[in-house]
Design a protein around this motif. Structure first.
Motif, mmCIF file in Angstrom:
data_model
loop_
_atom_site.group_PDB
_atom_site.id
_atom_site.type_symbol
_atom_site.label_atom_id
_atom_site.label_comp_id
_atom_site.label_asym_id
_atom_site.label_seq_id
_atom_site.Cartn_x
_atom_site.Cartn_y
_atom_site.Cartn_z
ATOM 1 N N ARG B 209 -1.279 4.171 10.049
ATOM 2 C CA ARG B 209 -1.792 2.810 10.333
ATOM 3 C C ARG B 209 -3.215 3.021 10.762
ATOM 4 O O ARG B 209 -4.028 2.641 11.767
ATOM 5 C CB ARG B 209 -1.127 2.096 11.598
ATOM 6 C CG ARG B 209 0.410 2.288 11.131
ATOM 7 C CD ARG B 209 1.221 1.833 12.221
ATOM 8 N NE ARG B 209 1.175 0.371 12.718
ATOM 9 C CZ ARG B 209 2.127 -0.248 13.531
ATOM 10 N NH1 ARG B 209 3.052 0.236 13.668
ATOM 11 N NH2 ARG B 209 1.876 -1.386 13.835
ATOM 12 N N LYS B 248 -3.750 1.938 4.142
ATOM 13 C CA LYS B 248 -3.957 0.600 4.650
ATOM 14 C C LYS B 248 -5.222 0.392 5.174
ATOM 15 O O LYS B 248 -5.583 0.881 6.232
ATOM 16 C CB LYS B 248 -2.894 0.147 5.311
ATOM 17 C CG LYS B 248 -3.104 -1.409 5.530
ATOM 18 C CD LYS B 248 -1.492 -1.830 6.080
ATOM 19 C CE LYS B 248 -1.679 -2.704 6.976
ATOM 20 N NZ LYS B 248 -0.355 -3.110 7.619
ATOM 21 N N TYR B 446 1.531 4.040 3.178
ATOM 22 C CA TYR B 446 1.258 2.687 2.764
ATOM 23 C C TYR B 446 1.560 2.629 1.186
ATOM 24 O O TYR B 446 2.269 1.925 0.757
ATOM 25 C CB TYR B 446 -0.141 2.369 3.021
ATOM 26 C CG TYR B 446 -0.507 1.051 2.340
ATOM 27 C CD1 TYR B 446 0.000 -0.230 2.971
ATOM 28 C CD2 TYR B 446 -1.353 0.900 1.427
ATOM 29 C CE1 TYR B 446 -0.328 -1.375 2.517
ATOM 30 C CE2 TYR B 446 -1.915 -0.465 1.016
ATOM 31 C CZ TYR B 446 -1.378 -1.615 1.397
ATOM 32 O OH TYR B 446 -1.688 -3.044 1.139
ATOM 33 N N THR B 450 4.784 0.223 -0.191
ATOM 34 C CA THR B 450 4.543 -0.963 -0.919
ATOM 35 C C THR B 450 5.360 -0.832 -2.245
ATOM 36 O O THR B 450 5.942 -1.443 -2.913
ATOM 37 C CB THR B 450 2.788 -1.187 -1.368
ATOM 38 O OG1 THR B 450 2.414 0.111 -1.419
ATOM 39 C CG2 THR B 450 2.139 -1.740 -0.298
ATOM 40 N N ASP B 472 1.943 -7.633 8.185
ATOM 41 C CA ASP B 472 1.642 -7.517 6.831
ATOM 42 C C ASP B 472 2.862 -7.659 5.462
ATOM 43 O O ASP B 472 2.652 -8.045 4.588
ATOM 44 C CB ASP B 472 0.722 -6.386 6.394
ATOM 45 C CG ASP B 472 -0.751 -6.669 7.058
ATOM 46 O OD1 ASP B 472 -0.857 -7.925 7.598
ATOM 47 O OD2 ASP B 472 -1.715 -5.626 7.158
#
Lengths: 283, 540
Positions: B209, B248, B446, B450, B472
């Motif tokens: 993160r 991210k 990330y 995704t 998000d």
């Protein structure tokens, strides 16, 4: 995550006793109980165990799951012993037939007074020992396990390991529940109608495999975590929890030892023996 | 002491490592100098070598992971750790593992925090003083006598940190400490880390993160890719080097970088069909695990075909309990849950599974079969499908989840990401109409998450529902957001409405992200939230 047994702080008389004294008493009690098949003596121990259970203020709600597992096992063992033989070769010789159960044709199964009393003794012995055993996880503060085992003479490392092992049981139970839920979400049902024994065992694989592998992997993590916090760094470790014997603890230990010695001596002298009430034989 | 502080806290040269059982190197030629009192962010995709680097620093490699191939030099506070025992290194380098649940050994907070000191044979009186000081410093003196397993995720994290800090190491290595926390707890944890750095600790913070970590201004960042050091230096340089599709980044940086890149378009957002018959109706549902404590109060909820629902809310809000009602693992104390018109009280979990597929957070709780193929066949077989239908569904699942090449491998031998795909595939093969996921992206990098979620929303489920702490995820994928707090639904509607109310978000321990803010600022343009890739094309 290692979880603990469901423990509630109640500040009862039992909980105020030093856990070491309680474990010593439990051990002496079990040693005394396994020596005897005398129903009158067993009733005394049973009453003592029930008194402790009541003094600990344990509720049926809390201990229900324990008994739901233990009582059927005890009942099964007692029934098998009673039906497969006379049981207790060493306890009694003579038999007095009491009643008969019809089998097939002219065959009958004879139950003797001795057999019946023996089964009752066996049942009460196991329930009494289970009650003493049950009191340990339900009334000893989980934070005191390690130092208690240490206080009973285990080495530092062994005491820490036993502490963790002790808490493994509820931890595995919790993982088991999670896995059961995950598999039920895939349409799995624990009890298959009409499946044979072999099939039933195979049917456990979706539960047993993930739980076993999960337990092994988390065991490795725990070892790493302990190493990273200097486990075993010094020959002797210290303990954050301190236990102190009070006079009542000495009294409890003395009572346990005394009862054990008394039982042993009484048995050697023949005062305690397999006992069948006379009304059962002659009535 | 003065001599010691002139040395870098951590000095690494040509560090290379290969695990005994692997053919490829987990780390290759790593070179770092980290000064005392620095905060260093370590980033990279799953499997990039972050955790291996941590193990070489804290000494688990080579002491616990034996038989690998290790070369290069490490100096910790000027000392060569090679001859030191793990216990000695642990007093210089404190480690907080990714999952605090795997680190906590004590049944109670006091016992757990004391564990390291007990092992170092610190006298009891001194232990008590040191523990109280650390608990005070971390703001958790009230947890001292609590049971560890009953703590919230954020509290467990702090206890794990306390157990390490109390041993007074100069260097702290934190492996993904934010993975399982709700946004408010993330904020608190970051504030705490900053405080430790300001107090003189050297901190290596391994974290996916990145955007969150940047808020506490790390001095340096290290970026690893397939075991190699791609970048080590200041943060502005880092932001220019990493691919915004891998890591991210703050939305403004990501948008600027993505503009010059050729990126495939994200999947289109699904539209709900309000005219269709509802799949699930929760009608005035209240529930408590014990009669005296209700955890859900008067829940009313309808799931329609086309819904992609994100359930957000603080730890302990009742999110998982709510979802367990949808699969029949819990039955309401009051009210009804209707699955395609039938009350769950009259249905078995297996019957409900025809409609609702529930993927548990951790795939290791469900995988057991000798091959992936058999694992995927387990659900459909339980539901009583015929062999032809089972085979057809398994093949389809293998294809959609990209698992065909592993069809005959053991699911237990696959990577974590692949195992999760098996978990979803297993539900897909059951032809369930609704897919429910509990924290589908926790602890994943990330790019993986995704890709994973892009694929999930295109799967042939009629409705999808997921629990998450990641705002998000809701912005990008959901067409409906439900906010749950203290067992009540406090908001239920399109993300553009629910997430626009910052005050309400804060009350639910959520924090607006840069992607959300940017989307809100440009809402007039599309009338709905759009993914980063689209913002990058149009926002100047």
């Amino acid at each position: 995550m290692i979880v603990t047994w469901s423990y509630k702080e109640r500040n009862t008389f039992i909980q105020r006793l030093d856990p070491r004294a309680r474990i010593i008493f439990m051990l002496t009690a079990i040693l005394a109980i396994i020596q005897t098949w005398d129903f009158r003596v067993l009733i005394f121990w049973f009453a003592l165990a029930m008194t402790a259970y009541v003094l600990a203020k344990l509720t049926w709600q809390e201990t229900r799951r324990f008994w739901m597992v233990v009582l059927p096992i005890i009942t099964l063992l007692v029934t098998i012993t009673a039906l497969t033989g006379r049981g207790g070769e060493e306890a009694y010789q003579a038999t007095h037939p009491l009643f008969t159960l019809p089998l097939w044709g002219d065959h009958v199964f004879t139950i003797s007074a001795e057999q019946l009393v023996f089964a009752a003794c066996q049942f009460i012995r196991m329930v009494t020992m289970a009650t003493f055993g049950l009191l340990i996880p339900f009334t000893i503060h989980p934070a005191h396990y390690g130092v208690t085992f240490k206080g009973l003479g285990m080495s530092d490392k062994f005491a820490v390991a036993t502490d963790l092992a002790f808490r493994l049981v509820p931890t595995v139970a919790k993982d088991f529940q999670t896995t059961l839920d995950a598999q039920r979400a895939r349409g799995y049902e624990l009890e298959r109608k009409g499946a044979g024994l072999f099939q039933q065992i195979r049917n456990l694989a979706p539960l047993v495999v993930p739980v076993t592998i999960g337990t092994i992997l988390s065991g490795e993590d725990i070892i790493d975590a302990m190493d990273l916090r200097a486990f075993g760094a010094k020959p002797k470790r210290t303990w954050i929890v301190e236990l102190h014997y009070e006079p009542r603890d000495y009294i409890l230990i003395a009572a346990g030892v005394l009862l054990l010695v008394a039982t042993t001596v009484a048995k050697l002298l023949g005062y305690i023996h397999f006992w069948v009430p006379s009304w059962l034989i002659h009535g | 002491m003065s001599e010691r502080t002139q040395e870098p806290a951590l000095h690494i040269r040509h560090l290379t490592y290969r695990y005994r059982t692997r053919e490829t190197f987990a780390l290759r030629d790593i070179n770092l100098d980290i000064q005392p009192g620095e905060l260093v962010l370590v980033a990279g995709a799953s499997g990039c070598g972050k955790t291996t680097l941590m193990r070489t620093i804290n000494g688990l490699i080579p002491r616990s992971y034996k038989g690998g191939e290790l070369s290069g030099t490490i100096r910790i506070l000027g000392q060569d750790p090679a001859p030191l025992r793990l216990a000695e290194i642990s007093q210089m380098v404190g480690t907080v593992l990714q999952d605090p649940e795997r680190q906590i050994v004590g049944a109670y907070v006091l016992n757990d925090v004391a564990f390291g000191l007990e092992n170092l044979a610190v006298p009891r009186e001194e232990m008590l003083v040191r523990i109280d000081r650390v608990l005070q410093e971390l703001g958790i003196p009230h947890l001292r006598d609590r049971e560890t397993f009953a703590l919230s995720g954020g509290e467990k994290q702090k206890v794990a940190v306390a157990g390490t800090l109390v041993m007074e190491p100069d260097i702290l290595v934190l492996d993904e400490p934010l993975a399982n926390l709700d946004p408010a707890s993330v904020e608190e944890a970051l504030r705490l880390i900053r405080h430790l750095v300001d107090a003189g600790k050297t901190v290596l913070l391994i974290e996916h993160r990145v955007e969150d970590v940047l808020s506490i201004h790390p001095d340096k960042a290290l970026f690893l890719e397939r075991g190699e050091q791609v970048y080590f230096g200041d943060v502005p340089g880092f932001l220019e080097v990493v691919n915004p599709l891998d890591v991210k980044l703050p939305a403004d940086v990501a948008v600027r970088r993505l503009r010059t890149m050729d990126v495939p378009p994200p999947p289109p957002r699904r539209t709900p069909d309000p005219s269709a018959d509802p799949l699930v109706v929760m009608e005035n549902v209240s529930f408590g695990y014990v009669p005296e404590r209700e955890v859900l109060h008067h829940i009313n909820l309808t799931i329609q075909p086309g819904d992609v629902i994100a359930i957000l809310g603080p730890n302990g809000a009742g999110k998982t309990t709510l979802v367990r009602h949808l699969i029949g693992l819990e039955k309401p104390t009051r009210g009804h849950v209707w699955i395609e018109g039938k009350d769950t009280r009259e249905l078995s979990v297996a019957q409900i599974a025809h409609t609702v597929g529930f993927v548990f957070q951790n795939p290791s709780h469900m995988l057991f079969a000798p091959t992936v193929r058999e694992e995927l066949a387990f659900g459909p077989r339980n539901l009583g499908f015929d062999e032809e239908r089972i085979e057809r569904n398994v093949e389809r699942s293998l294809q959609i989840m990209d698992l065909t090449e592993y069809a005959d491998s053991s699911p237990l031998a696959l990577s974590y990401g692949q195992q999760r795909r098996v978990g979803i595939g297993a539900i897909l093969a059951m032809e369930s109409k609704i897919l429910i996921m509990d924290e589908p992206t926790a602890g994943q990098d990330y790019r993986h998450y995704t890709q994973f979620m892009d694929a999930i929303v295109q799967l042939p489920f009629q409705a999808i529902l997921f629990i998450t702490h990641d705002l998000d995820l809701a912005v990008r994928y959901a067409n409906r957001v439900i906010l749950l707090s203290e067992g009540r639904i406090v908001a239920d509607g399109p993300p553009e409405e629910v997430l626009a109310d910052e005050e309400r978000l804060r009350a639910c321990r959520l924090r607006p992200t840069s992607l959300l803010r940017m989307n809100l600022a440009h809402l007039h343009r599309w009338g709905r939230f759009v993914p980063l890739e689209m913002l990058a094309q149009h926002v100047v």
